[in-house]
Design a protein around this motif. Structure first.
Motif, PDB file in Angstrom:
ATOM      1  N   SER A  39       0.990  11.854  -6.762  1.00 60.93           N
ATOM      2  CA  SER A  39       2.061  12.598  -6.104  1.00 60.93           C
ATOM      3  C   SER A  39       2.223  12.155  -4.647  1.00 60.93           C
ATOM      4  O   SER A  39       3.333  12.100  -4.116  1.00 60.93           O
ATOM      5  N   LEU A  40       1.103  11.787  -4.003  1.00 61.38           N
ATOM      6  CA  LEU A  40       1.207  11.318  -2.625  1.00 61.38           C
ATOM      7  C   LEU A  40       1.918   9.965  -2.574  1.00 61.38           C
ATOM      8  O   LEU A  40       2.782   9.724  -1.729  1.00 61.38           O
ATOM      9  N   ALA A  41       1.576   9.077  -3.526  1.00 63.68           N
ATOM     10  CA  ALA A  41       2.217   7.762  -3.580  1.00 63.68           C
ATOM     11  C   ALA A  41       3.724   7.919  -3.762  1.00 63.68           C
ATOM     12  O   ALA A  41       4.516   7.266  -3.078  1.00 63.68           O
ATOM     13  N   GLU A  42       4.084   8.832  -4.662  1.00 60.06           N
ATOM     14  CA  GLU A  42       5.510   9.067  -4.906  1.00 60.06           C
ATOM     15  C   GLU A  42       6.183   9.626  -3.664  1.00 60.06           C
ATOM     16  O   GLU A  42       7.277   9.212  -3.276  1.00 60.06           O
ATOM     17  N   ALA A  43       5.496  10.549  -2.995  1.00 58.28           N
ATOM     18  CA  ALA A  43       6.069  11.169  -1.793  1.00 58.28           C
ATOM     19  C   ALA A  43       6.266  10.133  -0.690  1.00 58.28           C
ATOM     20  O   ALA A  43       7.220  10.209   0.083  1.00 58.28           O
ATOM     21  N   MET A  44       5.357   9.140  -0.619  1.00 55.55           N
ATOM     22  CA  MET A  44       5.455   8.139   0.447  1.00 55.55           C
ATOM     23  C   MET A  44       6.259   6.918   0.021  1.00 55.55           C
ATOM     24  O   MET A  44       6.542   6.039   0.826  1.00 55.55           O
ATOM     25  N   GLY A  45       6.608   6.865  -1.282  1.00 56.53           N
ATOM     26  CA  GLY A  45       7.365   5.725  -1.778  1.00 56.53           C
ATOM     27  C   GLY A  45       6.561   4.435  -1.776  1.00 56.53           C
ATOM     28  O   GLY A  45       7.090   3.348  -1.539  1.00 56.53           O
ATOM     29  N   ARG A  46       5.264   4.547  -1.949  1.00 53.66           N
ATOM     30  CA  ARG A  46       4.383   3.376  -2.006  1.00 53.66           C
ATOM     31  C   ARG A  46       3.713   3.289  -3.362  1.00 53.66           C
ATOM     32  O   ARG A  46       3.499   4.309  -4.009  1.00 53.66           O
ATOM     33  N   PRO A  47       3.336   2.078  -3.807  1.00 58.13           N
ATOM     34  CA  PRO A  47       2.611   1.969  -5.071  1.00 58.13           C
ATOM     35  C   PRO A  47       1.246   2.656  -4.961  1.00 58.13           C
ATOM     36  O   PRO A  47       0.604   2.569  -3.908  1.00 58.13           O
ATOM     37  N   ALA A  48       0.843   3.281  -6.018  1.00 64.72           N
ATOM     38  CA  ALA A  48      -0.416   4.020  -6.019  1.00 64.72           C
ATOM     39  C   ALA A  48      -1.604   3.107  -5.737  1.00 64.72           C
ATOM     40  O   ALA A  48      -2.584   3.523  -5.126  1.00 64.72           O
ATOM     41  N   ARG A  49      -1.471   1.831  -6.162  1.00 65.08           N
ATOM     42  CA  ARG A  49      -2.649   0.959  -5.989  1.00 65.08           C
ATOM     43  C   ARG A  49      -2.954   0.725  -4.508  1.00 65.08           C
ATOM     44  O   ARG A  49      -4.090   0.553  -4.114  1.00 65.08           O
ATOM     45  N   ASP A  50      -1.907   0.754  -3.636  1.00 63.70           N
ATOM     46  CA  ASP A  50      -2.137   0.625  -2.189  1.00 63.70           C
ATOM     47  C   ASP A  50      -3.024   1.758  -1.682  1.00 63.70           C
ATOM     48  O   ASP A  50      -3.909   1.564  -0.856  1.00 63.70           O
ATOM     49  N   LEU A  51      -2.744   2.942  -2.198  1.00 62.63           N
ATOM     50  CA  LEU A  51      -3.528   4.110  -1.784  1.00 62.63           C
ATOM     51  C   LEU A  51      -4.966   4.003  -2.270  1.00 62.63           C
ATOM     52  O   LEU A  51      -5.923   4.277  -1.541  1.00 62.63           O
ATOM     53  N   ILE A  52      -5.077   3.555  -3.532  1.00 67.10           N
ATOM     54  CA  ILE A  52      -6.409   3.454  -4.128  1.00 67.10           C
ATOM     55  C   ILE A  52      -7.256   2.429  -3.370  1.00 67.10           C
ATOM     56  O   ILE A  52      -8.437   2.640  -3.120  1.00 67.10           O
ATOM     57  N   THR A  53      -6.600   1.354  -2.930  1.00 70.60           N
ATOM     58  CA  THR A  53      -7.294   0.322  -2.168  1.00 70.60           C
ATOM     59  C   THR A  53      -7.835   0.881  -0.855  1.00 70.60           C
ATOM     60  O   THR A  53      -8.986   0.656  -0.479  1.00 70.60           O
ATOM     61  N   ILE A  54      -6.985   1.609  -0.160  1.00 70.50           N
ATOM     62  CA  ILE A  54      -7.415   2.184   1.113  1.00 70.50           C
ATOM     63  C   ILE A  54      -8.596   3.131   0.913  1.00 70.50           C
ATOM     64  O   ILE A  54      -9.578   3.116   1.658  1.00 70.50           O
ATOM     65  N   MET A  55      -8.478   3.937  -0.118  1.00 73.25           N
ATOM     66  CA  MET A  55      -9.558   4.887  -0.365  1.00 73.25           C
ATOM     67  C   MET A  55     -10.845   4.175  -0.731  1.00 73.25           C
ATOM     68  O   MET A  55     -11.929   4.617  -0.360  1.00 73.25           O
ATOM     69  N   PHE A  56     -10.709   3.072  -1.433  1.00 69.51           N
ATOM     70  CA  PHE A  56     -11.878   2.285  -1.802  1.00 69.51           C
ATOM     71  C   PHE A  56     -12.588   1.787  -0.540  1.00 69.51           C
ATOM     72  O   PHE A  56     -13.798   1.830  -0.430  1.00 69.51           O
ATOM     73  N   LYS A  57     -11.773   1.370   0.449  1.00 70.20           N
ATOM     74  CA  LYS A  57     -12.342   0.921   1.724  1.00 70.20           C
ATOM     75  C   LYS A  57     -13.137   2.035   2.404  1.00 70.20           C
ATOM     76  O   LYS A  57     -14.063   1.796   3.148  1.00 70.20           O
ATOM     77  N   GLU A  86     -14.334   5.630  -1.354  1.00 71.69           N
ATOM     78  CA  GLU A  86     -13.952   6.612  -2.375  1.00 71.69           C
ATOM     79  C   GLU A  86     -13.384   5.902  -3.594  1.00 71.69           C
ATOM     80  O   GLU A  86     -12.372   5.212  -3.502  1.00 71.69           O
ATOM     81  N   MET A  87     -14.049   6.074  -4.730  1.00 73.47           N
ATOM     82  CA  MET A  87     -13.523   5.505  -5.961  1.00 73.47           C
ATOM     83  C   MET A  87     -12.643   6.552  -6.641  1.00 73.47           C
ATOM     84  O   MET A  87     -13.146   7.575  -7.094  1.00 73.47           O
ATOM     85  N   VAL A  88     -11.361   6.291  -6.665  1.00 71.31           N
ATOM     86  CA  VAL A  88     -10.481   7.299  -7.283  1.00 71.31           C
ATOM     87  C   VAL A  88      -9.546   6.658  -8.304  1.00 71.31           C
ATOM     88  O   VAL A  88      -9.321   5.452  -8.275  1.00 71.31           O
ATOM     89  N   THR A  89      -9.025   7.482  -9.172  1.00 69.59           N
ATOM     90  CA  THR A  89      -7.976   7.036 -10.082  1.00 69.59           C
ATOM     91  C   THR A  89      -6.685   7.749  -9.688  1.00 69.59           C
ATOM     92  O   THR A  89      -6.693   8.661  -8.857  1.00 69.59           O
ATOM     93  N   ILE A  90      -5.620   7.350 -10.340  1.00 72.52           N
ATOM     94  CA  ILE A  90      -4.288   7.813  -9.952  1.00 72.52           C
ATOM     95  C   ILE A  90      -4.120   9.331 -10.095  1.00 72.52           C
ATOM     96  O   ILE A  90      -3.351   9.950  -9.377  1.00 72.52           O
ATOM     97  N   ASN A  91      -4.899   9.943 -10.989  1.00 72.59           N
ATOM     98  CA  ASN A  91      -4.724  11.382 -11.218  1.00 72.59           C
ATOM     99  C   ASN A  91      -5.681  12.257 -10.413  1.00 72.59           C
ATOM    100  O   ASN A  91      -5.657  13.466 -10.520  1.00 72.59           O
ATOM    101  N   ASP A  92      -6.528  11.623  -9.584  1.00 74.10           N
ATOM    102  CA  ASP A  92      -7.482  12.419  -8.826  1.00 74.10           C
ATOM    103  C   ASP A  92      -6.805  13.174  -7.688  1.00 74.10           C
ATOM    104  O   ASP A  92      -5.790  12.738  -7.136  1.00 74.10           O
ATOM    105  N   ALA A  93      -7.404  14.317  -7.353  1.00 76.39           N
ATOM    106  CA  ALA A  93      -6.861  15.127  -6.266  1.00 76.39           C
ATOM    107  C   ALA A  93      -7.277  14.554  -4.906  1.00 76.39           C
ATOM    108  O   ALA A  93      -8.303  13.900  -4.781  1.00 76.39           O
ATOM    109  N   LEU A  94      -6.448  14.814  -3.918  1.00 78.25           N
ATOM    110  CA  LEU A  94      -6.709  14.340  -2.557  1.00 78.25           C
ATOM    111  C   LEU A  94      -6.759  15.533  -1.619  1.00 78.25           C
ATOM    112  O   LEU A  94      -5.994  16.476  -1.780  1.00 78.25           O
TER     113      LEU A  94
END
Ligand code: GDP
Length: 482
Positions: free
Chosen positions: A7-25, A28-36
């Protein structure tokens, strides 16, 4: 609902994988359905160079619901007896007003009958050292409306049936409302002063509608009264108190109060006023309350005789001054810690408007939704059936009787000949029922009300389509009607 990576990716208009990458840095290991959480979301937004403002997730409504639904025993303090709260219902002209006036004038607590002509939404009467609280709702539609707002104040219903007229269509509606509310009924057989009354006929008609008189071995007391002449009133009060005794109405009184607004109105001198009923706890001058979309500090309180009072305990009707605006009937009130908190609650409710009302009740009522929220347990599907003739009702009933299923039981809450009316819509709203209209339409006001309350009125011309639709809805195959 909590914010997720998706939902955050959609709200920001960015691909979810960009978010997941940042979190990995950030480890945080997360998947697309995890809460933030909010902090992480803001961090991601910063790194992506996106402007993000997060509206604070307001959960006060949950907190309030939690308080209101807490059981009395959870407070861990002694329970005290409280007066039963009684509502008088019945078919028009069967004598409700006369009965209510008679009860009030002959039994006002402390014998003070002053101000009897002024309208009040509720009052207490004394009988043999005990009290009964009467709520003076304008009819059973209002009774249903209160319940639709989540305000189940009534403990018992007095059903007025005129002995010369018997069980009439509105009497049946009243019975359905009382049964849906799950409260005991005491029948006041009124106008017993008239000659040529056939009591057995009245008892028979009551039995036919599921009200089995105790004199016939059932569990409903039928008290003979004449509201006009004042006979049988003591008997009625006695019966109400006995019924109450069996139910053991008890609550806590030494906590901050909560309750229900029965009626709000504007007073020229005193500003917005609310007739309210304290459900539990004690309401005091100076308390900060929120009441629906209004809030304020209790500046003055008046009892049912118009006298100023300093505090009001459980089951006490009280007129409250000090709110910022006129609250609507059925709003629940609650004492808050401070005035700012009360203001915030009121303002957010105002902003949320209708969706808040629907959310409080658990959303709109439709056949499609009913099965969506099924959780595998056996569930009752409550139905209200309105049709053109008694024969149609019989036919629908018999068709529905053939419907058997492991997980769903059809439950007819109310049936009647005629168009869908406001009483039906409020009954549906307060019980989560679907309205089936067979060869009839809804009255204009009922139609508007249904739209406002999110109630589905399903119109049919062919009987087996009713059960067909129910089956289809169960399979999730039903196409939305509107
Ligand atoms: P409501 O519409 O149910 O509130 O009925 P009302 O209280 O307005 O009464 C309707 C009519 O019935 C009025 O004309 C009353 O005077 C009359 N009425 C009410 N109670 C009695 C009663 O006990 N005996 C007789 N004979 N008439 C009554």
């Amino acid at each position: 609902s909590p914010m997720t990576v998706r939902s955050l990716a959609e709200a920001m208009g960015r691909p979810a994988r960009d978010l997941i990458t940042i979190m990995f840095k950030h480890g945080e290991m997360v998947t697309i359905n995890d809460a933030l959480d909010d902090e992480m979301a803001l961090e991601i937004a910063m790194e992506l160079g996106v402007d993000l403002t997060i509206e604070p997730e307001e959960d006060f409504e949950d907190a309030i619901t939690e308080i209101l639904e807490r059981s009395d025993a959870d407070f861990g303090i002694d329970l005290v007896a409280r007066p039963p709260i009684v509502t008088v219902l019945g078919h028009v002209d069967h004598g409700k007003t006369t009965l209510v006036d008679r009860i009030r004038s002959s039994n006002v607590v402390d014998g003070e009958a002053g101000g009897i002509t002024q309208h009040i939404a509720a009052y207490q009467v004394g009988h043999n050292g005990q009290k009964v609280t009467f709520v003076d709702t304008p009819g059973h539609a209002a009774f249903g409306e209160m319940r639709a707002r989540g305000a189940n104040v009534t403990d018992m219903v007095v059903l007025v049936v005129a002995a010369d007229d018997g069980v009439m269509p509105q009497t049946v509606e009243c019975i359905s409302h009382a049964k849906a509310a799950g409260v005991p009924i005491v029948v006041a057989m009124n106008k017993c002063d008239l000659p040529d009354i056939n009591e057995q006929r009245i008892l028979t008609e009551l039995s036919q509608h599921g009200i089995l008189p105790s004199e016939w071995g059932g569990d409903v007391e039928v008290v003979r009264v004449s509201a006009l002449q004042g006979t049988g009133i003591d008997d009625l009060l006695e019966t109400l108190l006995l019924t109450a005794e069996l139910q053991e109405f008890r609550t806590v009184d030494s906590i901050p109060a909560d309750g229900v607004c029965l009626e709000g109105f504007m007073d020229e001198g005193r500003g917005p006023l609310a007739w309210a009923l304290v459900r539990r706890g004690t309401l005091r001058i100076g308390d900060n309350i929120c009441c629906g979309t209004s809030f304020g500090r209790v500046r003055a309180m008046y009892d049912d005789a118009g006298r100023e009072i300093q505090e009001a305990g459980p089951s006490t009707p009280v007129k409250i001054a000090g709110l910022d605006q006129v609250p609507s009937a059925g709003s629940r009130f609650l004492v808050m810690d401070d005035i700012e908190q009360a203001r915030e609650v009121a303002e957010l409710r105002e902003a949320r408007g209708r969706s808040a009302v629907l959310a409080q009740r658990g959303g709109p009522v439709s056949l499609e939704d009913f099965f969506k929220h099924r959780d595998g347990m056996i569930q009752d599907l409550p139905l209200i059936i309105k049709a053109d003739t008694p024969g149609s009702i019989e036919a629908i009933r018999s068709e529905l009787g053939k419907f058997t299923h492991d997980e769903v039981k059809l439950k007819i809450l109310h049936e009647g000949v005629g168009g869908v009316n406001e009483s039906d819509v409020y009954l549906a709203a307060s019980s989560g029922a679907i309205v089936i209209a067979f060869h009839v339409i809804a009255e204009d006001r009922a139609e508007a009300l249904a739209a406002q309350e999110g109630i589905q009125i399903r119109r049919y011309k062919i009987i087996y389509n009713v059960t067909d639709d129910i089956r289809q809805a169960m399979e999730g195959l039903l196409k939305p009607e509107r």
